[in-house]
Design a protein around this motif. Structure first.
Motif, PDB file in Angstrom:
ATOM      1  N   GLU A 286      31.082  39.224   1.280  1.00  0.00           N
ATOM      2  CA  GLU A 286      30.854  40.520   1.743  1.00  0.00           C
ATOM      3  C   GLU A 286      30.816  41.703   0.674  1.00  0.00           C
ATOM      4  OE1 GLU A 286      32.945  43.839   4.474  1.00  0.00           O
ATOM      5  OE2 GLU A 286      34.317  41.919   4.061  1.00  0.00           O
ATOM      6  N   HIS A 287      31.551  41.685  -0.479  1.00  0.00           N
ATOM      7  CA  HIS A 287      31.553  42.601  -1.666  1.00  0.00           C
ATOM      8  C   HIS A 287      30.208  42.221  -2.153  1.00  0.00           C
ATOM      9  CE1 HIS A 287      36.097  43.302  -0.832  1.00  0.00           C
ATOM     10  NE2 HIS A 287      35.359  44.408  -0.362  1.00  0.00           N
ATOM     11  N   PHE A 288      30.036  40.951  -2.487  1.00  0.00           N
ATOM     12  CA  PHE A 288      28.658  40.602  -3.386  1.00  0.00           C
ATOM     13  C   PHE A 288      27.609  41.302  -2.629  1.00  0.00           C
ATOM     14  CE2 PHE A 288      31.126  36.484  -4.931  1.00  0.00           C
ATOM     15  CZ  PHE A 288      31.697  37.412  -5.670  1.00  0.00           C
ATOM     16  N   ARG A 289      27.295  41.216  -1.289  1.00  0.00           N
ATOM     17  CA  ARG A 289      26.195  41.557  -0.510  1.00  0.00           C
ATOM     18  C   ARG A 289      26.252  43.013  -0.661  1.00  0.00           C
ATOM     19  NH1 ARG A 289      23.167  37.830   1.285  1.00  0.00           N
ATOM     20  NH2 ARG A 289      23.884  35.906   1.505  1.00  0.00           N
ATOM     21  N   GLU A 290      27.356  43.816  -0.571  1.00  0.00           N
ATOM     22  CA  GLU A 290      27.237  45.208  -0.690  1.00  0.00           C
ATOM     23  C   GLU A 290      26.747  45.690  -2.051  1.00  0.00           C
ATOM     24  OE1 GLU A 290      27.648  49.373   0.376  1.00  0.00           O
ATOM     25  OE2 GLU A 290      27.159  47.641   1.631  1.00  0.00           O
ATOM     26  N   ALA A 291      27.128  45.082  -3.167  1.00  0.00           N
ATOM     27  CA  ALA A 291      26.731  45.427  -4.472  1.00  0.00           C
ATOM     28  C   ALA A 291      25.214  45.161  -4.431  1.00  0.00           C
ATOM     29  CB  ALA A 291      27.518  44.485  -5.624  1.00  0.00           C
ATOM     30  N   ALA A 292      24.830  44.036  -3.831  1.00  0.00           N
ATOM     31  CA  ALA A 292      23.321  43.858  -4.027  1.00  0.00           C
ATOM     32  C   ALA A 292      22.518  44.942  -3.188  1.00  0.00           C
ATOM     33  CB  ALA A 292      23.020  42.497  -3.601  1.00  0.00           C
ATOM     34  N   ARG A 293      23.192  45.324  -1.902  1.00  0.00           N
ATOM     35  CA  ARG A 293      22.515  46.376  -1.228  1.00  0.00           C
ATOM     36  C   ARG A 293      22.620  47.592  -2.221  1.00  0.00           C
ATOM     37  NH1 ARG A 293      23.136  50.795   1.464  1.00  0.00           N
ATOM     38  NH2 ARG A 293      25.488  50.943   0.933  1.00  0.00           N
ATOM     39  N   LEU A 294      23.289  48.205  -2.730  1.00  0.00           N
ATOM     40  CA  LEU A 294      23.357  49.106  -3.624  1.00  0.00           C
ATOM     41  C   LEU A 294      22.543  49.167  -4.710  1.00  0.00           C
ATOM     42  CD1 LEU A 294      27.346  49.990  -4.079  1.00  0.00           C
ATOM     43  CD2 LEU A 294      25.830  51.267  -2.690  1.00  0.00           C
ATOM     44  N   THR A 295      22.113  47.981  -5.285  1.00  0.00           N
ATOM     45  CA  THR A 295      21.333  47.762  -6.263  1.00  0.00           C
ATOM     46  C   THR A 295      19.804  48.102  -5.903  1.00  0.00           C
ATOM     47  OG1 THR A 295      22.495  46.398  -7.772  1.00  0.00           O
ATOM     48  CG2 THR A 295      20.382  46.273  -7.853  1.00  0.00           C
ATOM     49  N   MET A 296      19.667  47.452  -4.467  1.00  0.00           N
ATOM     50  CA  MET A 296      18.181  47.514  -3.976  1.00  0.00           C
ATOM     51  C   MET A 296      17.757  48.932  -3.450  1.00  0.00           C
ATOM     52  SD  MET A 296      17.264  44.533  -4.796  1.00  0.00           S
ATOM     53  CE  MET A 296      15.595  44.690  -4.167  1.00  0.00           C
ATOM     54  N   ALA A 297      18.776  49.918  -3.504  1.00  0.00           N
ATOM     55  CA  ALA A 297      18.325  51.504  -2.989  1.00  0.00           C
ATOM     56  C   ALA A 297      17.234  51.842  -3.990  1.00  0.00           C
ATOM     57  CB  ALA A 297      19.651  51.941  -3.062  1.00  0.00           C
ATOM     58  N   GLN A 298      17.054  51.573  -5.304  1.00  0.00           N
ATOM     59  CA  GLN A 298      15.990  51.824  -6.101  1.00  0.00           C
ATOM     60  C   GLN A 298      14.889  50.992  -6.305  1.00  0.00           C
ATOM     61  OE1 GLN A 298      17.895  52.934  -9.997  1.00  0.00           O
ATOM     62  NE2 GLN A 298      19.840  52.432  -9.205  1.00  0.00           N
ATOM     63  N   ALA A 299      14.785  50.058  -5.480  1.00  0.00           N
ATOM     64  CA  ALA A 299      13.693  49.324  -5.586  1.00  0.00           C
ATOM     65  C   ALA A 299      12.363  49.741  -4.669  1.00  0.00           C
ATOM     66  CB  ALA A 299      13.947  47.649  -4.873  1.00  0.00           C
ATOM     67  N   LYS A 300      11.272  49.355  -5.324  1.00  0.00           N
ATOM     68  CA  LYS A 300      10.023  49.649  -4.772  1.00  0.00           C
ATOM     69  C   LYS A 300       8.932  48.664  -5.044  1.00  0.00           C
ATOM     70  CE  LYS A 300       6.483  53.329  -4.808  1.00  0.00           C
ATOM     71  NZ  LYS A 300       5.705  54.471  -5.375  1.00  0.00           N
ATOM     72  N   ALA A 301       8.209  48.172  -4.099  1.00  0.00           N
ATOM     73  CA  ALA A 301       7.573  46.835  -4.372  1.00  0.00           C
ATOM     74  C   ALA A 301       6.084  47.132  -4.107  1.00  0.00           C
ATOM     75  CB  ALA A 301       7.981  45.785  -3.544  1.00  0.00           C
ATOM     76  N   GLU A 302       5.150  46.550  -4.597  1.00  0.00           N
ATOM     77  CA  GLU A 302       3.701  46.349  -4.161  1.00  0.00           C
ATOM     78  C   GLU A 302       3.418  45.311  -3.032  1.00  0.00           C
ATOM     79  OE1 GLU A 302       0.913  47.979  -5.915  1.00  0.00           O
ATOM     80  OE2 GLU A 302       2.375  49.400  -6.480  1.00  0.00           O
ATOM     81  N   GLU A 303       2.369  45.169  -2.453  1.00  0.00           N
ATOM     82  CA  GLU A 303       2.251  44.146  -1.599  1.00  0.00           C
ATOM     83  C   GLU A 303       2.465  42.863  -1.943  1.00  0.00           C
ATOM     84  OE1 GLU A 303      -1.271  42.789   1.833  1.00  0.00           O
ATOM     85  OE2 GLU A 303      -1.592  44.405   0.587  1.00  0.00           O
ATOM     86  N   GLY A 304       1.907  42.672  -3.369  1.00  0.00           N
ATOM     87  CA  GLY A 304       2.117  41.154  -3.558  1.00  0.00           C
ATOM     88  C   GLY A 304       3.489  40.860  -4.053  1.00  0.00           C
ATOM     89  N   ASN A 305       4.349  41.702  -4.230  1.00  0.00           N
ATOM     90  CA  ASN A 305       5.501  41.278  -4.827  1.00  0.00           C
ATOM     91  C   ASN A 305       6.730  41.895  -3.850  1.00  0.00           C
ATOM     92  OD1 ASN A 305       5.681  44.132  -5.315  1.00  0.00           O
ATOM     93  ND2 ASN A 305       6.355  43.861  -7.443  1.00  0.00           N
ATOM     94  N   ALA A 306       6.278  42.459  -2.394  1.00  0.00           N
ATOM     95  CA  ALA A 306       7.315  42.460  -1.641  1.00  0.00           C
ATOM     96  C   ALA A 306       8.490  41.651  -1.406  1.00  0.00           C
ATOM     97  CB  ALA A 306       6.777  42.937  -0.036  1.00  0.00           C
ATOM     98  N   TYR A 307       8.036  40.193  -1.532  1.00  0.00           N
ATOM     99  CA  TYR A 307       9.146  39.142  -1.354  1.00  0.00           C
ATOM    100  C   TYR A 307      10.427  39.359  -2.141  1.00  0.00           C
ATOM    101  CZ  TYR A 307       7.595  36.964  -5.715  1.00  0.00           C
ATOM    102  OH  TYR A 307       7.473  36.659  -6.944  1.00  0.00           O
ATOM    103  N   LYS A 308      10.339  40.131  -3.388  1.00  0.00           N
ATOM    104  CA  LYS A 308      11.430  40.361  -4.154  1.00  0.00           C
ATOM    105  C   LYS A 308      12.195  41.235  -3.739  1.00  0.00           C
ATOM    106  CE  LYS A 308       9.101  39.378  -8.852  1.00  0.00           C
ATOM    107  NZ  LYS A 308       8.721  40.020  -9.916  1.00  0.00           N
TER     108      LYS A 308
END
Length: 329
Positions: A286-308
């Motif tokens: 649960e804490h690992f997933r919340e840490a990952a969620r906080l990280t991904m708040a800054q993420a921005k993808a193109e169409e081709g790498n949206a899977y990341k």
């Protein structure tokens, strides 16, 4: 390949002096990236300064940590007893990179200096601001499967390819460089640059400077480690996403943690917000997933790498779970 002159030196002072004689000159060590760039016409130095006989391959303990010479081979570092004992994350990351043949030739300094593997960068017929400033970024709106989701700009969305550099970023390494003005230190997290408006500039090394060593501070509490590299095949492939984790647990609580990622940005990407969140908390999914969620708040993808946007947080969680459950694997 364009014709070039060649000189071999045996001291750092001579290397720096030779580089100053030609503004296109470049240092040659293992050549595992530079030679490819020259064959492709991406890089065209008129002079190569061979530094392989400069005595910079020592791996030794200091009072505060481990010093690795810039010309130490990747295999030698990965297999060194002091690295295996004190910095298993670095060994794991190195062994995840390239192939045994390349690791036997590639140097620590060269690994740090390697350039993106973006196919727009390597194909001189295609637009690339990194190779030809002002020509545009073909990956934006183009084929972007391997590209960045953090720290990109409208000039470049390429990623840094190194596995070793991810581990050294997580381990708070410090780089020593020497130039005509003397020696200076650069924290590893500040060495590589985000693209901004000048993606052709990969790092903060100044013209005429030579990388001489990397120092890693001892922190034997961070012994539960895992380097997880997600890639298209099990060998000789660059990371789609990677995560390097080093943990210190007291019981089931996280006393300290370091996390960095590869395959997601123009430089190794340190997850300091996730680290701060996890410190003092139980090592739970649960804490690992919340840490990952906080990280991904800054993420921005193109169409081709949206899977990341899905792969990256899952990789963070899995790497944390493996480090917490199994230690050095």
């Amino acid at each position: 390949m364009k014709q070039f002159s060649y000189v071999r030196v045996t001291s750092g002072k001579a290397a720096i002096s030779e580089l100053s004689k030609d503004k296109t000159a470049m240092f040659l060590a293992g050549g595992t990236n530079l030679v490819d760039l020259m064959k492709s016409g991406v890089t065209n130095p008129e002079r190569l300064v061979d530094i392989t006989r400069v005595p910079l391959a020592t791996i030794e303990a200091t009072k505060t940590g481990l010093r690795i010479g810039a010309l130490a081979k990747n295999t030698a570092v990965a297999e060194h007893p002091l690295v295996l004992k004190h910095f298993p994350l670095l060994s794991q990351a190195l062994n995840a990179g390239a192939s045994p043949q390349l690791r036997n030739m590639a140097t620590v300094g060269g690994n740090m200096m390697q350039r993106t593997r973006c196919h727009y960068f390597y194909d001189t017929a295609l637009p690339c601001n990194k190779r030809n400033p002002g020509s545009g970024c073909g990956a934006i709106g183009g084929f972007s499967r391997m590209h960045a989701i953090f720290g990109a700009s409208d000039k470049c969305i390429a990623v840094h390819p190194s596995d070793m550099c991810v581990a050294l970023t997580a381990l708070d390494a410090v780089i020593t460089v020497t130039g005509a003005k003397g020696e200076r230190k650069i924290s590893f997290g500040e060495f590589h640059r985000l693209p901004g408006d000048t993606p052709e500039i990969d790092n903060t090394l100044q013209r005429g400077e030579l990388i001489t060593a990397v120092d890693i501070p001892f922190n034997d509490a961070l012994q539960q480690t895992h380097y997880l590299k997600v890639r298209d095949r099990a060998s000789y492939a660059f990371a789609l996403v990677s995560a390097g984790v080093a943990l210190s647990l007291k019981g089931n609580n996280i006393a300290d943690v370091r996390i960095a990622m590869g395959g997601v940005a123009h430089k190794p990407w340190r997850l300091k917000e996730a680290e701060a969140y996890l410190k003092g908390k139980p090592a739970t999914e649960e804490h690992f997933r919340e840490a990952a969620r906080l990280t991904m708040a800054q993420a921005k993808a193109e169409e081709g790498n949206a899977y990341k946007l899905t792969l990256a947080p899952n990789t963070i969680v899995e790497a944390l779970k493996l480090a917490a459950a199994n230690g050095n694997i």
